[in-house]
Design an enzyme around this catalytic site. Structure first.
Site, PDB file in Angstrom:
ATOM      1  N   ASN A   1       0.972  -1.030   0.895  1.00 35.95           N
ATOM      2  CA  ASN A   1       0.083   0.017   0.030  1.00 35.95           C
ATOM      3  C   ASN A   1       1.650   1.093  -0.010  1.00 35.95           C
ATOM      4  OD1 ASN A   1       0.200   0.757   3.060  1.00 35.95           O
ATOM      5  ND2 ASN A   1      -0.318  -1.135   2.806  1.00 35.95           N
TER       6      ASN A   1
ATOM      7  N   ASP B   1      -4.647  -6.388   5.503  1.00 35.11           N
ATOM      8  CA  ASP B   1      -5.325  -7.007   6.130  1.00 35.11           C
ATOM      9  C   ASP B   1      -5.613  -8.751   5.511  1.00 35.11           C
ATOM     10  OD1 ASP B   1      -6.243  -4.995   8.093  1.00 35.11           O
ATOM     11  OD2 ASP B   1      -7.290  -4.434   6.059  1.00 35.11           O
TER      12      ASP B   1
ATOM     13  N   PRO C   1      -2.792 -11.565  10.871  1.00 32.53           N
ATOM     14  CA  PRO C   1      -3.058 -10.981  11.933  1.00 32.53           C
ATOM     15  C   PRO C   1      -3.693  -9.534  12.557  1.00 32.53           C
ATOM     16  CG  PRO C   1      -1.049 -11.751  11.382  1.00 32.53           C
ATOM     17  CD  PRO C   1      -1.556 -12.072  10.608  1.00 32.53           C
ATOM     18  N   ASP C   2      -3.674  -9.277  13.420  1.00 25.53           N
ATOM     19  CA  ASP C   2      -4.741  -7.523  14.125  1.00 25.53           C
ATOM     20  C   ASP C   2      -3.808  -7.524  15.167  1.00 25.53           C
ATOM     21  OD1 ASP C   2      -5.548  -5.094  14.431  1.00 25.53           O
ATOM     22  OD2 ASP C   2      -6.762  -5.618  13.440  1.00 25.53           O
ATOM     23  N   ILE C   3      -2.240  -6.367  14.246  1.00 26.71           N
ATOM     24  CA  ILE C   3      -1.335  -6.677  15.392  1.00 26.71           C
ATOM     25  C   ILE C   3      -1.752  -5.472  16.732  1.00 26.71           C
ATOM     26  CG2 ILE C   3       1.144  -5.521  15.364  1.00 26.71           C
ATOM     27  CD1 ILE C   3       1.788  -6.232  12.779  1.00 26.71           C
TER      28      ILE C   3
HETATM   29  O1  C5P Z   1      -8.923  -1.755  11.087  1.00 23.75           O
HETATM   30  P1  C5P Z   1      -7.751  -0.722  10.019  1.00 23.75           P
HETATM   31  O2  C5P Z   1      -6.668  -0.755   9.444  1.00 23.75           O
HETATM   32  O3  C5P Z   1      -9.004   0.335  10.012  1.00 23.75           O
HETATM   33  O4  C5P Z   1      -7.303  -0.119  11.624  1.00 23.75           O
HETATM   34  C1  C5P Z   1      -6.392   0.691  11.846  1.00 23.75           C
HETATM   35  C2  C5P Z   1      -5.106   0.171  12.538  1.00 23.75           C
HETATM   36  O5  C5P Z   1      -5.216  -1.240  13.442  1.00 23.75           O
HETATM   37  C3  C5P Z   1      -3.892   1.154  13.332  1.00 23.75           C
HETATM   38  O6  C5P Z   1      -2.873   1.420  14.205  1.00 23.75           O
HETATM   39  C4  C5P Z   1      -2.759  -0.138  12.439  1.00 23.75           C
HETATM   40  O7  C5P Z   1      -1.798  -0.475  13.077  1.00 23.75           O
HETATM   41  C5  C5P Z   1      -3.584  -1.609  13.126  1.00 23.75           C
HETATM   42  N1  C5P Z   1      -3.366  -2.313  12.290  1.00 23.75           N
HETATM   43  C6  C5P Z   1      -3.602  -3.694  12.758  1.00 23.75           C
HETATM   44  N2  C5P Z   1      -3.030  -4.614  11.936  1.00 23.75           N
HETATM   45  C7  C5P Z   1      -3.404  -5.502  11.066  1.00 23.75           C
HETATM   46  C8  C5P Z   1      -4.914  -4.007  10.380  1.00 23.75           C
HETATM   47  C9  C5P Z   1      -4.384  -2.439  11.225  1.00 23.75           C
HETATM   48  O8  C5P Z   1      -2.010  -3.555  13.812  1.00 23.75           O
HETATM   49  N3  C5P Z   1      -4.014  -6.111  10.514  1.00 23.75           N
END
Ligand code: C5P
Length: 400
Positions: free
Chosen positions: A208, A276, A303-305
């Site tokens: 991105n 994502d 994974p969502d960090i």
């Molecule tokens: O879910 P979204 O991308 O809108 O949320 C943004 C926040 O989530 C940011 O702080 C980003 O660093 C974190 N994020 C993450 N892991 C992901 C997606 C987003 O830590 N897979």
């Protein structure tokens, strides 16, 4: 006018100390030089004097010098002592209180703040003895700038290159501007930044437009406020701040592993634009058009960090900050995100303009019970203000 005593150690980076002197002088800071015996193997006292317009002190000083400017006076006449390059040997001496030459004596005799810009071979830098000395110096309130990672004069590659002269001058300048205030001293902070690259095959990836600029500015500001910062970054093409420890990763999964390895921390700031989804392929060689190519890419969820770090547990940072890049209904989405991710603060920004890759940002700070709209400002200032805000939040937690 602020004055720096620049102690130039014996390393190949000594020539860069001259440039650092110029950069400081360009910022209105007076510089006098002190050249160690080793330093004088690389540059001459005359070049230091010619550049600074001041006498350059060396170990060869005579009684006249001693009458004119004793070594105690020398270390007190400056507002700050800067050692650049700081060799492994000079740092070892300073960490242990040796005083067997002019440089180490000046460092021991001073009651002024001290900064050091280490420069040495990567193995010397990584040696347990050096790391022990660095820890001692930090405990003694010495501020360490760098070192950078990169190719070295000795042909090796890794951390150990002296920070760039402009970065050193910036750190000194920032120190004088803030009066050396360090509201985050003793705090450990993790920042993640940049995009992630998710491989399709060995030569292609999904990415991105994140530049990493905002995350890097935040990491630098937190470090300048005194925090011990680990910056985990995806692939970016901007210079790394000399003030932080950098861990480079490619994918979201690598980023999560590196972030978890940096725990425990007092605060985590998740600015990274983590993908994502990742290609759910196992292509160990380049996908060839001639063999049918690929007309669609199957995806698996990453994974969502932020959510992982925010989850309750013994290692949860006391403060977790997330970012929300939105193109519309910025605050509304940020409020939802706060609850969904379980973090303490969301920094929401509108990326419908040229925020991505640009130098300015317009953010809203969203907490459970408050929304704070900050005006449009440079990303560096967002970083500096956020560092203050995080300091306040941690202080409040301490008081609870
Ligand atoms: O879910 P979204 O991308 O809108 O949320 C943004 C926040 O989530 C940011 O702080 C980003 O660093 C974190 N994020 C993450 N892991 C992901 C997606 C987003 O830590 N897979």
């Amino acid at each position: 006018m602020k004055r720096v005593l620049l102690i130039i150690g014996g390393g190949v980076a000594a020539y860069k100390a001259l440039e650092a002197a110029r950069e400081m002088m360009r910022r209105g800071i007076a510089v006098s030089g002190l050249l160690t015996k080793g330093g004088a193997q690389f540059i001459t006292p005359l070049s230091v004097t010619a550049l600074t317009g001041e006498k350059c002190y060396t170990d060869l000083f005579d009684m006249g010098d001693e009458a004119e400017m004793g070594h105690i006076e020398l270390s007190r006449s400056a507002d700050l002592l800067l050692v650049a390059p700081a060799t492994a040997d000079l740092m070892a001496k300073a960490a242990n209180g040796h005083a067997d030459d002019l440089a180490s004596t000046a460092l021991l005799a001073t009651d002024k703040p001290v900064m050091m810009a280490p420069a040495m071979n990567v193995r010397m830098w990584e040696h347990a003895a050096t790391q022990r000395n660095i820890a001692t110096l930090k405990e003694d309130s010495v501020r360490i700038i760098g070192p950078d990672e990169g190719p070295m004069a000795c042909g090796e590659f890794g951390p150990g290159r002296m920070a760039e002269p402009a970065a050193i001058a910036d750190a000194v300048d920032a120190f004088f501007t803030t009066g050396g205030a360090q509201p985050l001293k003793g705090r450990r902070v993790l920042v993640n930044a940049g995009p992630t690259h998710e491989p399709i095959d060995p030569v292609r990836y999904i990415a991105n437009r994140s530049s990493g600029k905002q995350g890097f500015a935040i990491a630098d500001a937190l470090a300048k406020a005194g925090a011990d910062v680990t910056l985990v970054t995806g692939p970016v093409s901007i210079p790394t701040p000399a003030t932080v420890d950098v861990v480079r990763v490619q994918t979201a999964r690598e980023m999560l592993t590196a972030c978890e390895a940096a725990l425990p921390v007092d605060c985590a700031v998740c600015t990274a634009a983590v993908a994502d989804f990742r290609p759910d392929l196992d292509a160990h060689s380049k996908i060839k058009k001639e063999r049918g190519g690929l007309t669609s890419v199957p995806l698996a969820e990453n994974p969502d960090i932020l959510a992982t770090l925010s989850a309750p547990g013994p290692n949860r940072p006391r403060i977790v900050v997330g970012f929300a890049a939105e193109t519309n209904d910025v605050v509304f989405y940020a409020q939802n995100k706060l609850a969904k991710k379980g973090c303490d603060l969301i920094v929401a920004n509108d990326v419908s303009g040229d925020v991505m890759g640009g130098d300015r940002n317009h953010v809203h700070l969203v907490t459970e019970d408050d929304v704070d709209d900050w005006p449009d400002m440079p990303k560096t200032e967002v970083g500096a203000r956020l560092a203050v805000r995080i300091g306040e939040m941690l202080d409040r937690k301490d008081a609870e």
